[in-house]
Design a protein around this motif. Sequence first.
Motif, PDB file in Angstrom:
ATOM      1  N   GLU A   1      -8.069  -3.433  -1.564  1.00 48.33           N
ATOM      2  CA  GLU A   1      -7.633  -2.786  -0.328  1.00 48.33           C
ATOM      3  C   GLU A   1      -8.669  -2.931   0.784  1.00 48.33           C
ATOM      4  OE1 GLU A   1      -5.577   1.462   0.613  1.00 48.33           O
ATOM      5  OE2 GLU A   1      -7.487   1.546  -0.458  1.00 48.33           O
TER       6      GLU A   1
ATOM      7  N   ARG B   1       1.418   1.716  -3.444  1.00 49.76           N
ATOM      8  CA  ARG B   1       0.204   1.441  -4.228  1.00 49.76           C
ATOM      9  C   ARG B   1       0.550   0.481  -5.373  1.00 49.76           C
ATOM     10  NH1 ARG B   1      -4.437   3.925  -3.353  1.00 49.76           N
ATOM     11  NH2 ARG B   1      -5.148   3.501  -5.487  1.00 49.76           N
TER      12      ARG B   1
ATOM     13  N   PRO C   1       0.803  -1.228   0.000  1.00 46.68           N
ATOM     14  CA  PRO C   1       0.000   0.000   0.000  1.00 46.68           C
ATOM     15  C   PRO C   1       0.829   1.268   0.000  1.00 46.68           C
ATOM     16  CG  PRO C   1      -0.031  -1.007   2.169  1.00 46.68           C
ATOM     17  CD  PRO C   1       0.663  -1.977   1.257  1.00 46.68           C
TER      18      PRO C   1
ATOM     19  N   TYR D   1      -8.041  -1.704  -7.402  1.00 45.77           N
ATOM     20  CA  TYR D   1      -7.103  -1.592  -6.290  1.00 45.77           C
ATOM     21  C   TYR D   1      -7.849  -1.281  -4.996  1.00 45.77           C
ATOM     22  CZ  TYR D   1      -3.247  -0.002  -3.379  1.00 45.77           C
ATOM     23  OH  TYR D   1      -2.368   0.142  -2.348  1.00 45.77           O
ATOM     24  N   ARG D   2      -8.791  -0.363  -5.050  1.00 43.62           N
ATOM     25  CA  ARG D   2      -9.556   0.019  -3.863  1.00 43.62           C
ATOM     26  C   ARG D   2     -10.378  -1.156  -3.344  1.00 43.62           C
ATOM     27  NH1 ARG D   2     -10.004   2.074   0.893  1.00 43.62           N
ATOM     28  NH2 ARG D   2     -11.993   3.104   1.369  1.00 43.62           N
TER      29      ARG D   2
END
Length: 218
Positions: A39, A19, A16, A35-36
């Motif tokens: 996450e 990223r 993270p 990606y979000r």
Amino acid sequence: MKNGATLRFGDVTFDPGRRLVMRGPRPVSLTPRAYRLLEILLSARPNALSKAEILEAVWPGTYVTEGSLSALVKDLRKALGEDARSPSYIRTVFGYGYAFEGTVHEVAPAEPSAARHALVWSGTEIRLAEGPNVIGREPPAGIVISHPSVSREHARIDVEGENAEVEDLGSKNGTWRAETRLSGRSRLADGDELRIGAVRLTYRGPAACRPGETATYG
């Protein structure tokens, strides 16, 4: 995730701070929304998130249909190399939402060695840390090579200053330096070709010893 820790599951590394998502030595191309999604699922693990929670986190203040979420999950699964019919990481909670499954290891930060020591795998350079660097098929190995010919903890490269030595860890398919299967510790020289199971790597580092020199210890 606490304090933005780097995580590893299977051959995937989630960093993270940068990223960045990697599969083996290669970066995974993810859209910002994919990606979000990864996450928030990692942050909530092992708990499931409802579709409403995911939609609000990934598309804040925007109306989208559940079909958009299903398509995003499909894209993320493909990027992570998993089959939706038997997922290893993203579990569908029918009638509710999604959850992250699978064993996740927090990767302790390792300081790269002062001298340049690295492995080149499929065109990507992996820096080695000072001290032991374990190569294996899955975490907690520091260098993960997800290949059936690689043992769980296959080999170790010990770095000390300008020196690096490789040792097989009792693997089934062996660790090879050029055409020689290793039975003890072998000092590495810049440009040495290694084979971990069926996977070929190149060691790059300072010229610590003459090419072909091997130090074997009882």
